[in-house]
Motif scaffolding. Structure first.
Motif: not given
Ligand SMILES: Cc1cc2nc3c(=O)[nH]c(=O)nc-3n(C[C@H](O)[C@H](O)[C@H](O)COP(=O)(O)O)c2cc1C
Ligand code: SF4
Length: 451
Positions: A58-65
């Motif tokens: 993942s490249v973003t903390e917003a979509r870590m799932s």
């Protein structure tokens, strides 16, 4: 031929077999790679694959799932990843490529519903993928931020001393949501024509190249054909022309993307097909009903849609469910090699074919006939991590092959990585021992046998 070395850019691979991306719950809760991640990957590296393409990171903390999947959204993840990659590569010739991605509105699961998990090219309802009731169109500012996320994560890949970086524009993830006309209904410069739908990927590739420099290995994973209707899915509202709804990108559009990517200085293309993970074309094999039931029931609390989806799966009788949602699922050896071949004929860069490679003869045929330059393998290596060593001993087809039941794919977001086909083991207990052994440096992999 499969055991011959191959070079892409500055990277020499000892043979033509790559372990394809396999994402699973192998990290700490914050997405830092753990010893389980390292041991899982090392087993393939020590068993002779030419290279490994990592799980989608993942490249973003917003979509870590999903939870416990790896991330590279911050500099603090570089050190642990560098140590892990060093360990994975020690004592062997395996190369390590990091695949970067953003799931967008196809985010599989989450602890709690998060608004950022619904971001996409535009607003739509999608019954089977993602958990939000409806996705939300990204603003131009959000698009700029995501482009920068990819560029910064790619820089971290170079700092972690990996051998290459791959961007996934496939699997129905965010970039693919921009490419596909069924999920991209935008009317601004990022939507409409093929050129506009490609703009998001173009800007990501340009930004990544600026960060990593010309010499660092850089590939893109593309879906040759979207097959929007497989599996049988409901996406609302309908889009016109209906070809966009049922088909999505076909080879004409993908060949355009491939040529553009070559002009942008990409080093290789990695070809699969289908839209969404899993889907019958990207994971050719049986319809994994038991795995989907586990998944929909585990995520049913996240939204009204997820709840209704679970109810639907539970009330529709199994045989009917298998017929409806299993539409298109069937095994085809070298499933995407012919698509890879058509794309390879229109570009001058190496092409990797993905999906349905298990037998030496099939792999050699695809390579020798020039359909592709390398092959990427996931499930058959999960079933037989020493597959390349078996080929080197002259084996054509493993004794206890992967059955392509696809259970591992459908459960990976919620269960540990491993082979879940009980028929391949002497007992369910042996199967569980194998699953546990994947993450441990101490546990021997139990021998599996067909009944
Ligand atoms: C357990 C599992 C997890 C996977 N995770 C990812 C992933 O994180 N990213 C990705 O691009 N593909 C992922 N895939 C898809 C594989 O990379 C591959 O494309 C697919 O399994 C078809 O290849 P095969 O026939 O060799 O298995 C996963 C596959 C499996 C079996
Ligand atoms: S669960 Fe095992 S047999 Fe089934 S597809 Fe996955 S690796 Fe192959």
């Amino acid at each position: 031929m499969l055991l011959q070395p191959f070079r892409i850019g500055n990277v020499e691979f000892a043979n033509r077999i790559l372990r394809s991306s396999m994402g699973g719950r192998t990290c700490y809760y914050d997405g830092t790679v753990s010893p389980a991640f390292t041991h899982f990957e090392k087993r393939f590296a020590d068993n002779g694959v030419g290279g490994i393409i990592s799980a989608t990171i993942s490249v973003t903390e917003a979509r870590m799932s999903p939870l416990e999947y790896p991330t590279l959204h911050d500099d603090r993840y570089v050190g642990p990843l560098r140590e892990a990659v060093e360990e994975i590569k020690s004592g062997n010739t395996c190369r390590y490529i990091i695949q970067l991605g953003d799931t967008g509105a196809h985010t599989h699961t989450s602890l709690r519903p998060q608004d950022q998990d619904r971001l996409s090219a535009s607003s739509f309802f999608d019954l089977l993928y993602g958990y939000h009731n409806r996705s939300r169109s990204m603003t131009c500012k959000q698009i700029e931020a995501v482009i920068d996320n990819f560029a910064q994560a790619a820089r971290r890949v170079t700092e972690a001393r990996c051998d290459g970086v791959e961007i996934t524009a496939s699997k129905g993830y965010l970039i693919h949501q921009f490419l596909n006309p069924v999920t991209n209904r935008r009317t601004d410069k990022y939507g409409g024509s093929v050129e506009n739908r490609f703009r998001f990927l173009r800007e990501i590739v340009e930004a990544v190249r600026r960060e990593i420099g010309r010499d660092f290995l850089f590939g893109v994973r593309l879906s040759a054909k979207d097959f929007n209707i497989l599996p049988l899915n409901v996406r609302l509202p309908l889009v016109w022309p209906l070809r966009h709804y049922f088909v999505g990108n076909d080879l004409a559009e993908t060949t355009y993307y491939a040529r553009q990517l070559e002009l942008l200085g990409i080093d290789y293309l990695h070809i699969d097909s289908g839209f969404g993970f899993p889907n019958p074309k990207g994971s050719p094999g049986d319809y994994p009903d038991e795995g989907f039931l586990t998944f929909v029931n585990t995520t049913r609390y996240l939204s009204t849609k997820a709840g209704l989806r679970a109810t639907l799966f539970n009330i529709v009788p199994g045989p009917v469910r298998k017929r409806i949602f299993g539409l298109g699922y069937r095994f085809r050896p070298a499933a995407n090699a012919d698509f890879a071949s058509i794309i390879r004929q229109s570009v001058g860069i190496p092409v990797i074919a993905n999906g349905g490679f298990q037998d030496r003869r099939v792999i050699d045929d695809a390579l020798a006939s020039g359909k592709c330059d390398m092959v990427a393998i996931a499930r058959p290596l999960l079933a037989n991590p020493d597959l390349v060593r078996q080929f080197a001993r002259g084996v054509d087809s493993p004794d206890n092959p992967c059955s392509f039941c696809t259970l591992c794919c459908s459960q990976t977001a919620v269960f540990p990585l491993g082979c879940y086909d009980e028929r391949r083991f002497t007992s369910p207990e042996e199967m569980m021992k194998q699953i546990v052994a994947w993450s441990s440096p101490n546990a021997a992999m139990p021998a599996s046998r067909l009944h």
